[in-house]
Design a protein around this motif. Structure first.
Motif, PDB file in Angstrom:
ATOM      1  N   LEU A  90       0.837  -1.221   0.000  1.00 52.73           N
ATOM      2  CA  LEU A  90       0.000   0.000   0.000  1.00 52.73           C
ATOM      3  C   LEU A  90       0.865   1.261   0.000  1.00 52.73           C
ATOM      4  CD1 LEU A  90      -2.874  -1.040   2.429  1.00 52.73           C
ATOM      5  CD2 LEU A  90      -3.007  -0.723  -0.048  1.00 52.73           C
ATOM      6  N   ASP A  91       1.994   1.204   0.753  1.00 55.36           N
ATOM      7  CA  ASP A  91       2.901   2.357   0.769  1.00 55.36           C
ATOM      8  C   ASP A  91       3.508   2.594  -0.630  1.00 55.36           C
ATOM      9  OD1 ASP A  91       2.477   2.938   3.409  1.00 55.36           O
ATOM     10  OD2 ASP A  91       4.271   1.890   4.141  1.00 55.36           O
ATOM     11  N   LYS A  92       3.923   1.479  -1.295  1.00 52.83           N
ATOM     12  CA  LYS A  92       4.465   1.608  -2.646  1.00 52.83           C
ATOM     13  C   LYS A  92       3.420   2.194  -3.591  1.00 52.83           C
ATOM     14  CE  LYS A  92       7.797  -2.170  -2.641  1.00 52.83           C
ATOM     15  NZ  LYS A  92       8.119  -3.490  -3.209  1.00 52.83           N
ATOM     16  N   ARG A  93       2.211   1.683  -3.461  1.00 56.00           N
ATOM     17  CA  ARG A  93       1.129   2.204  -4.318  1.00 56.00           C
ATOM     18  C   ARG A  93       0.888   3.677  -4.015  1.00 56.00           C
ATOM     19  NH1 ARG A  93      -3.110   0.396  -7.569  1.00 56.00           N
ATOM     20  NH2 ARG A  93      -5.001   1.641  -7.372  1.00 56.00           N
ATOM     21  N   GLY A  94       0.900   4.054  -2.728  1.00 55.93           N
ATOM     22  CA  GLY A  94       0.727   5.465  -2.351  1.00 55.93           C
ATOM     23  C   GLY A  94       1.843   6.334  -2.909  1.00 55.93           C
ATOM     24  N   GLU A 128       2.900  10.019  -9.495  1.00 55.15           N
ATOM     25  CA  GLU A 128       2.063  10.321 -10.662  1.00 55.15           C
ATOM     26  C   GLU A 128       1.380  11.669 -10.508  1.00 55.15           C
ATOM     27  OE1 GLU A 128      -0.596   7.040 -11.215  1.00 55.15           O
ATOM     28  OE2 GLU A 128       0.975   5.691 -11.911  1.00 55.15           O
ATOM     29  N   LEU A 129       0.936  11.965  -9.273  1.00 58.21           N
ATOM     30  CA  LEU A 129       0.322  13.284  -9.027  1.00 58.21           C
ATOM     31  C   LEU A 129       1.347  14.403  -9.200  1.00 58.21           C
ATOM     32  CD1 LEU A 129      -2.017  12.576  -5.976  1.00 58.21           C
ATOM     33  CD2 LEU A 129      -2.695  13.122  -8.313  1.00 58.21           C
ATOM     34  N   ASP A 130       2.562  14.173  -8.690  1.00 58.40           N
ATOM     35  CA  ASP A 130       3.619  15.181  -8.864  1.00 58.40           C
ATOM     36  C   ASP A 130       3.955  15.361 -10.348  1.00 58.40           C
ATOM     37  OD1 ASP A 130       3.770  15.589  -6.149  1.00 58.40           O
ATOM     38  OD2 ASP A 130       5.524  14.274  -5.850  1.00 58.40           O
ATOM     39  N   GLU A 131       4.042  14.225 -11.073  1.00 56.19           N
ATOM     40  CA  GLU A 131       4.303  14.291 -12.513  1.00 56.19           C
ATOM     41  C   GLU A 131       3.179  15.020 -13.226  1.00 56.19           C
ATOM     42  OE1 GLU A 131       6.307  13.585 -16.154  1.00 56.19           O
ATOM     43  OE2 GLU A 131       6.997  13.475 -14.093  1.00 56.19           O
ATOM     44  N   ALA A 132       1.951  14.729 -12.861  1.00 55.62           N
ATOM     45  CA  ALA A 132       0.801  15.401 -13.477  1.00 55.62           C
ATOM     46  C   ALA A 132       0.833  16.897 -13.171  1.00 55.62           C
ATOM     47  CB  ALA A 132      -0.500  14.774 -12.991  1.00 55.62           C
ATOM     48  N   ARG A 133       1.192  17.250 -11.926  1.00 56.21           N
ATOM     49  CA  ARG A 133       1.284  18.659 -11.544  1.00 56.21           C
ATOM     50  C   ARG A 133       2.384  19.341 -12.353  1.00 56.21           C
ATOM     51  NH1 ARG A 133       2.158  18.013  -6.394  1.00 56.21           N
ATOM     52  NH2 ARG A 133      -0.055  17.842  -5.945  1.00 56.21           N
ATOM     53  N   ARG A 134       3.537  18.654 -12.496  1.00 54.32           N
ATOM     54  CA  ARG A 134       4.642  19.209 -13.267  1.00 54.32           C
ATOM     55  C   ARG A 134       4.240  19.382 -14.734  1.00 54.32           C
ATOM     56  NH1 ARG A 134       8.276  17.672 -16.698  1.00 54.32           N
ATOM     57  NH2 ARG A 134       7.712  15.468 -16.627  1.00 54.32           N
ATOM     58  N   LEU A 135       3.575  18.368 -15.292  1.00 42.18           N
ATOM     59  CA  LEU A 135       3.117  18.456 -16.679  1.00 42.18           C
ATOM     60  C   LEU A 135       2.089  19.572 -16.849  1.00 42.18           C
ATOM     61  CD1 LEU A 135       2.833  14.678 -17.658  1.00 42.18           C
ATOM     62  CD2 LEU A 135       4.550  16.333 -18.429  1.00 42.18           C
ATOM     63  N   ARG A 136       1.225  19.713 -15.849  1.00 39.80           N
ATOM     64  CA  ARG A 136       0.224  20.785 -15.915  1.00 39.80           C
ATOM     65  C   ARG A 136       0.897  22.151 -15.897  1.00 39.80           C
ATOM     66  NH1 ARG A 136      -2.374  22.525 -11.209  1.00 39.80           N
ATOM     67  NH2 ARG A 136      -3.581  24.334 -11.752  1.00 39.80           N
ATOM     68  N   GLU A 137       1.897  22.332 -15.035  1.00 37.55           N
ATOM     69  CA  GLU A 137       2.627  23.599 -14.975  1.00 37.55           C
ATOM     70  C   GLU A 137       3.386  23.845 -16.284  1.00 37.55           C
ATOM     71  OE1 GLU A 137       5.041  23.165 -11.518  1.00 37.55           O
ATOM     72  OE2 GLU A 137       3.372  23.535 -10.133  1.00 37.55           O
ATOM     73  N   GLU A 138       3.981  22.768 -16.815  1.00 40.27           N
ATOM     74  CA  GLU A 138       4.687  22.888 -18.087  1.00 40.27           C
ATOM     75  C   GLU A 138       3.715  23.247 -19.206  1.00 40.27           C
ATOM     76  OE1 GLU A 138       6.921  19.760 -20.951  1.00 40.27           O
ATOM     77  OE2 GLU A 138       7.592  19.766 -18.860  1.00 40.27           O
TER      78      GLU A 138
END
Length: 162
Positions: free
Chosen positions: A33-37, A43-53
Motif C-alpha cells: 500500500l505504501d508503494k502504491r501510495g 504520478e500526481l507530482d508528474e501530473a502537476r509538473r506536466l500541468r505547470e509545463e
C-alpha cells in the motif's frame, strides 16, 4: 453457539489473521500500500509538473500569438502607409506630368501664334507693298519715280517685317 457457522467463520478468520501476521503478510500488505501510495504521489507530482509545463507552454504560445498579431498589425500599417505614399507620389508625378504637358502645349501655342502673327504681318506687308507699288506706278512716272518707288518699298518691307 459452538455449532453456529458464523462462530466457526470468525474462529477461522482469527486463525488466518494470526498466520498472516506470523508470516509477515501484514507488513507486505502495508509495504504494497505504501508503494502504491508513493506511486500515486509520484504520478500526481508528474501530473502537476506536466500541468505547470503545459500552462507555461500555453502562456508562451499566447505571448507569441499576441506578438505575431502585433507584427501583423504593424506590417498592415506599414503597407498601408507605403501604399498611401506610393499613391501620393503617383499623384504628384501625374500632376507634374500634366503641368509639363500643359506648359509645352502653351509654348507650342505661343510659338504658333507668333509664327501666325509673323506670317500675317509678312502677308500684310507684301500686300501693302504691292498696293503701294501699283498706286505709285499709276500716279508717278519717270526714272526718279522708279527710284523713289524702290527705296520706299524697301523701307516699307523692312519696317513691316520688323
Amino acid at each position: 453457539m459452538l455449532f453456529d457457522a458464523e462462530f466457526w467463520v470468525a474462529v477461522a478468520f482469527v486463525v488466518f489473521c494470526g498466520i498472516v501476521w506470523r508470516a509477515g503478510g501484514f507488513h507486505q500488505i502495508v509495504a504494497g500500500l505504501d508503494k502504491r501510495g508513493d506511486r500515486v504521489r509520484k504520478e500526481l507530482d508528474e501530473a502537476r509538473r506536466l500541468r505547470e509545463e503545459a500552462a507555461a507552454v500555453l502562456a508562451d504560445y499566447q505571448r507569441r500569438r499576441a506578438e505575431a498579431e502585433r507584427e501583423a498589425a504593424a506590417i498592415v500599417a506599414s503597407a498601408r502607409e507605403e501604399a498611401e505614399a506610393a499613391a501620393a507620389e503617383g499623384h504628384a508625378r501625374l500632376n507634374e506630368f500634366v503641368e509639363r504637358r500643359t506648359r509645352a502645349a502653351e509654348a507650342k501655342i505661343a510659338q504658333a501664334e507668333a509664327q501666325a502673327t509673323a506670317e500675317v504681318r509678312a502677308a500684310a506687308a507684301e500686300a501693302a507693298v504691292r498696293v503701294s507699288e501699283t498706286i505709285l506706278r499709276e500716279k508717278v512716272s519717270g526714272e526718279a519715280a522708279q527710284d523713289l518707288i524702290r527705296r520706299s518699298l524697301g523701307e516699307i518691307r523692312t519696317r513691316l517685317r520688323a
